[in-house]
Design a protein around this motif. Structure first.
Motif, PDB file in Angstrom:
ATOM      1  N   TRP A  66     -80.367 -32.151  -8.271  1.00 18.68           N
ATOM      2  CA  TRP A  66     -81.030 -32.340  -9.564  1.00 18.68           C
ATOM      3  C   TRP A  66     -80.259 -31.525 -10.594  1.00 18.68           C
ATOM      4  N   ASN A 131     -97.240 -28.522 -10.834  1.00 17.12           N
ATOM      5  CA  ASN A 131     -96.437 -29.394 -11.702  1.00 17.12           C
ATOM      6  C   ASN A 131     -97.132 -30.729 -11.975  1.00 17.12           C
ATOM      7  N   ASP A 168     -95.336 -33.752 -18.317  1.00 22.31           N
ATOM      8  CA  ASP A 168     -94.588 -34.806 -17.627  1.00 22.31           C
ATOM      9  C   ASP A 168     -93.744 -35.632 -18.580  1.00 22.31           C
ATOM     10  N   HIS A 174     -89.330 -32.796 -13.178  1.00 25.44           N
ATOM     11  CA  HIS A 174     -89.153 -32.448 -11.763  1.00 25.44           C
ATOM     12  C   HIS A 174     -88.041 -31.418 -11.582  1.00 25.44           C
ATOM     13  N   SER A 175     -86.981 -31.523 -12.359  1.00 27.69           N
ATOM     14  CA  SER A 175     -85.856 -30.599 -12.214  1.00 27.69           C
ATOM     15  C   SER A 175     -86.286 -29.163 -12.467  1.00 27.69           C
ATOM     16  N   TRP A 177     -89.218 -27.809 -12.044  1.00 28.25           N
ATOM     17  CA  TRP A 177     -89.999 -27.293 -10.924  1.00 28.25           C
ATOM     18  C   TRP A 177     -89.085 -26.984  -9.743  1.00 28.25           C
ATOM     19  N   CYS A 178     -88.157 -27.871  -9.446  1.00 27.64           N
ATOM     20  CA  CYS A 178     -87.233 -27.650  -8.328  1.00 27.64           C
ATOM     21  C   CYS A 178     -86.398 -26.391  -8.542  1.00 27.64           C
ATOM     22  N   ASN A 205     -97.530 -34.647  -6.505  1.00 28.86           N
ATOM     23  CA  ASN A 205     -96.507 -34.729  -7.537  1.00 28.86           C
ATOM     24  C   ASN A 205     -95.136 -34.268  -7.070  1.00 28.86           C
ATOM     25  N   GLU A 206     -95.092 -33.151  -6.355  1.00 29.11           N
ATOM     26  CA  GLU A 206     -93.807 -32.593  -5.919  1.00 29.11           C
ATOM     27  C   GLU A 206     -93.636 -32.604  -4.409  1.00 29.11           C
ATOM     28  N   ASN A 209     -90.122 -33.821  -3.184  1.00 32.50           N
ATOM     29  CA  ASN A 209     -89.072 -32.855  -3.504  1.00 32.50           C
ATOM     30  C   ASN A 209     -89.228 -31.573  -2.686  1.00 32.50           C
TER      31      ASN A 209
END
Length: 648
Positions: A66, A131, A168, A174-175, A177-178, A205-206, A209
Motif C-alpha cells: 500500500w 477504521n 472513509d 485503508h493505507s 490504517w495499515c 472493515n480491515e 488487510n
C-alpha cells in the motif's frame, strides 16, 4: 575511562545489520557516514551472490502493499530519544507489584519495552481502532523527517490531540490504517516469547488487510485461528443492511507454532449444566466421555459397567488411571449403568479441567457488548463511562488458550479501559496465580475529543468527563483505565477478606493476588542533547551542558532511564539506602547499585563496590572532584572487578 550510557533506544537497522553479520560476516562492509565515522552496512551485491536472487526473472510475484508501506517498515526500526518516568503517587503497591501501566504512545512504548522485555511476553492482546470511517486513528505522519519528529516537545497537537479522524472519504483510508498498525506489530513480534501468542480484535472493515499484514509479519504457518466472537446477544434490526452484524473477529497467531505445541496450548472453562444427582460431597458436577473421540488415540482395555455390560474400547487414560478414578467416585455410567463410562468433573474444578477452544465464541460464555458495559457500570456506578469496551470473560478466555502461567506477562498496548488487566487479576484471584500485566494507553485528552465529536460519541465522552470530575481526576482516557484497575483490585481484596472470614478450622486462608500496578509515563529523555557535532555547538551551549541532566528530572527518573540498558524490568524491587552519606538505589537486590546524588565522594563509591553488584552507575557530573572520578574505576577493580560500571 568508564563507558557512558547513551540515551535513546537502539537503532533497528543497526541491529538487523548485526544479525546478518553473525550469519554472513562476508557480506558486511564499512562506509563513511554523514558524520565522518565508519558505519557497518550490508553489501547487497555480495549477499545476492551468496544467496542467489530467488526473485530474479520473477517480477510478477505475490505481495501485499500500500502507499506508505516502506515508510511504515522504516518507522519500526527508527530509534527514539525518549524514556520512562515513574509515577509512584498514581500507583498502587508501588514497592511490591509486578504489574505496569504505561501512559504514552504505544509505538514509543514498544520500542522502550523491547530493550528489556524482548522474548518475554506470553500473550499480547490488542483491540486497535477499527477504521470505520468515524473512529479516530493514531496520527503517525510518515512524511515528517526524523529531525521534525524528534524535535517535537510532546506528541500532542496544539489543541492537545494525538488522534485524528480517518473518514472513509480519505483517499488513503485503508493505507493510513495499515501504516499505523504495521510497525506496532513488527515490534510486538519481538516482545513475544518463543511459545507466545498474539490475538488482535478487528471488525469487517480491515479484516482482510489485518490478516495479510499478520501473515507477513508472523508467517502463515503460525496462524492459529480466526475466532468469531458474538458481540451482540440481541437480534440486530438495521433495515439498511442485508446482513446484520453480530460478530467481531479475533485473529490469533503464535510466535512459533512448533514451540507453542511443545509447551502445550491452554484450555477454556468447561461449559454445560452442573448437578448433583448422587449427592456427592464435592458438590455439583458435570461429565465428559471416557471413551476416546474420533481422531484421538487412547489405551485399549475392557471395562465392565455396574449393570454387567462389557465395553471393549479405546479409552482416554491408562487402566490404572481409570481404576483410581473409579475408586475416587469420579466414573459415572449413564442409562442406569448401561451407558459408556464418563468422567465426572466438579464445578469447582472447571478451570483446571478445561476444554479445547473452537473458533466460535458465544456471548453466553465470553460475554458481549452489554456484558462489558454492565461490568463498567457496576464498577463506576454510572453507565457509558467508556465506549465499546470488551468483556473481561473474552480476555480471560484468550489468557487461558494462550496458557499464560505464573510469572508470564499479558501485554495490551491499546488497553482502553484496561479490560486485560481486569481479566488477569480476576483469573489470579480464582486460581491463586502469579500472572503479570503490562497495559499501554495513550493519554488521549477527552476535552479535545469532545470538541471533535458529535452524536452518541459526544454524549459518551461527556459521561466520561463527568465521572472523572466526580473522582477529582484529570480528563485523560488513561485515568479511566487506572481507576478501573484500582476498583477491581479493591473488590478482589474485599472478596478475599470475606471468604477468609468464613473459613472452617484448619483451612488455609486465601491470599490476596497482586492487585497493584506501577504507573509509568513516556517522556523525552532525561538527558540534554550532548551528542552534537562541533559545528552545532557554541560556547554558551558548552556552559549549559556542564551537567547533561535536564533540570526538572529526579534521581528516580534517571534510574528508570538506565534500567533497560541493563535489561532490568521496570517492575524490579527498588530500595533506597544511604551509602557514604549519599542516597543510592539498590535494584533487584544488589543486581544494580546506582547513585545520582551530588558531591559524591570516594567513600560512597567504596561502599557501592563492596556490595559487589552486577552493575553500577553514577552521574558523571555528580562526582565530587577529579580524584573521585579517577578512583571510581580503581575502587571497583579492588572490591568488585566483575561489576559492569557505567556513567551518565
Amino acid at each position: 575511562m568508564v563507558e557512558r550510557i547513551k540515551p535513546g533506544t537502539p537503532d533497528g537497522t543497526e541491529e538487523n545489520v548485526e544479525r546478518i553479520a553473525e550469519l554472513f560476516p562476508e557480506v558486511v562492509t564499512e562506509v563513511e557516514g554523514a558524520d565522518g565515522n565508519l558505519e557497518h552496512v550490508v553489501d547487497f551485491d555480495a549477499l545476492r551472490d551468496l544467496l542467489g536472487d530467488v526473485a530474479e526473472g520473477q517480477r510478477e510475484r505475490y505481495q501485499f502493499t500500500w502507499p506508505g508501506k516502506a515508510a511504515a517498515k522504516a518507522e519500526a526500526r527508527k530509534p527514539i530519544w525518549k524514556t520512562i518516568r515513574p509515577e509512584p503517587v498514581k500507583s498502587v503497591d508501588w514497592d511490591t507489584t509486578k504489574n505496569l501501566y504505561i501512559e504514552g504512545d504505544n509505538l514509543d512504548a514498544l520500542k522502550l519495552l523491547k530493550e528489556t522485555y524482548a522474548g518475554q511476553v506470553k500473550l499480547i492482546y490488542i483491540d486497535p481502532p477499527y477504521n470505520t470511517g468515524h473512529d479516530f486513528v493514531y496520527d503517525d505522519d510518515y512524511k515528517q523527517s526524523q529531525e521534525e519528529y524528534s524535535s517535537e516537545s510532546s506528541d500532542w497537537d496544539e489543541d492537545g490531540g494525538r488522534l485524528v479522524a480517518n473518514p472513509d472519504s480519505n483517499g488513503r483510508f485503508h493505507s493510513r490504517w495499515c501504516s499505523m498498525i504495521y510497525p506496532r506489530l513488527v515490534l510486538a513480534r519481538d516482545l513475544i516469547s518463543a511459545d507466545g501468542v498474539i490475538a488482535m480484535s478487528i471488525d469487517d472493515n480491515e479484516l482482510p488487510n489485518a490478516r495479510k499484514i499478520m501473515d507477513e509479519i508472523f508467517n502463515p504457518a503460525n496462524f492459529e485461528g480466526h475466532i468469531h466472537w458474538r458481540r451482540r446477544s440481541n437480534q440486530p434490526n438495521d433495515p439498511t443492511k442485508m446482513i446484520g452484524l453480530v460478530a467481531e473477529h479475533i485473529l490469533v497467531y503464535a510466535k512459533n507454532s512448533d514451540a507453542l505445541r511443545a509447551s502445550g496450548p491452554g484450555k477454556i472453562d468447561i461449559t454445560g449444566e452442573f448437578s448433583n444427582p448422587d449427592n456427592d460431597s464435592r458438590g455439583p458436577w458435570g461429565s465428559k466421555p471416557w471413551k476416546s473421540g474420533s481422531g484421538q488415540t487412547g489405551s485399549r482395555y475392557v471395562i465392565t459397567s455396574p449393570s454387567g455390560k462389557i465395553f471393549d474400547e479405546e479409552w482416554m487414560g491408562e487402566e490404572s488411571t481409570y481404576q483410581e478414578l473409579l475408586s475416587d467416585g469420579r466414573i459415572y455410567f449413564p442409562k442406569n449403568g448401561d451407558g459408556l463410562p464418563r468422567k465426572k468433573y466438579f464445578k469447582t474444578e472447571r478451570a483446571s479441567e478445561g476444554q479445547c477452544a473452537t473458533n466460535w465464541w458465544n456471548h453466553d460464555q465470553f460475554g458481549d457488548n452489554q456484558t462489558a458495559s454492565s461490568e463498567l457500570a457496576s464498577l463506576f456506578g454510572m453507565k457509558n463511562v467508556f465506549s465499546n469496551p470488551k468483556p473481561s470473560a473474552l480476555i480471560r478466555g484468550l489468557i487461558q488458550v494462550a496458557n499464560v502461567q505464573d510469572g508470564d506477562i499479558v501485554l495490551d498496548f491499546f488497553s482502553g479501559s484496561a479490560t486485560a488487566a481486569d481479566a488477569t487479576m480476576q483469573l489470579n484471584y480464582e486460581d491463586n496465580g502469579l500472572r503479570k500485566f503490562i497495559m499501554v494507553q495513550f493519554p488521549e485528552d477527552l476535552d479535545w475529543e469532545l470538541k471533535h465529536s458529535s452524536g452518541k460519541r459526544k454524549a459518551q465522552i461527556e459521561t466520561s468527563i463527568s465521572f472523572l470530575s466526580g473522582i477529582g481526576s484529570g480528563h485523560k482516557i488513561t485515568e479511566i483505565g487506572e481507576e478501573r484497575i484500582r476498583r477491581v483490585g479493591a473488590k478482589i481484596e474485599a472478596e478475599v477478606e470475606e471468604a477468609n472470614r468464613q473459613l472452617k478450622l484448619g483451612e488455609e486462608p486465601k491470599p490476596v493476588p497482586d492487585i497493584g500496578f506501577r504507573v509509568l509515563r513516556i517522556d523525552s529523555s532525561n538527558m540534554k542533547d550532548t551528542y552534537r557535532t562541533p559545528d552545532e555547538t557554541d560556547q554558551m551551549d558548552l556552559l549549559s551542558l556542564a551537567d547533561n541532566v535536564k533540570l526538572d528530572r529526579t534521581p528516580e527518573d534517571l534510574l528508570f532511564e538506565v534500567l533497560p540498558k541493563f535489561r532490568i524490568p521496570y517492575s524490579a524491587r527498588i530500595e533506597k539506602r544511604e551509602l557514604g552519606g549519599r542516597e543510592c538505589f539498590l535494584v533487584d537486590g544488589n543486581r544494580l547499585v546506582a547513585c545520582f546524588d551530588t558531591e559524591v565522594g570516594t567513600e560512597t563509591i567504596e561502599e557501592m563496590a563492596r556490595l559487589e553488584p552486577d552493575y553500577a552507575v553514577m552521574r558523571d557530573a555528580s562526582m565530587r572532584d577529579d580524584a573521585t572520578q579517577a578512583n571510581f574505576e580503581e575502587l571497583f577493580k579492588t572490591y568488585s572487578p566483575d561489576t559492569v560500571r557505567r556513567v551518565i
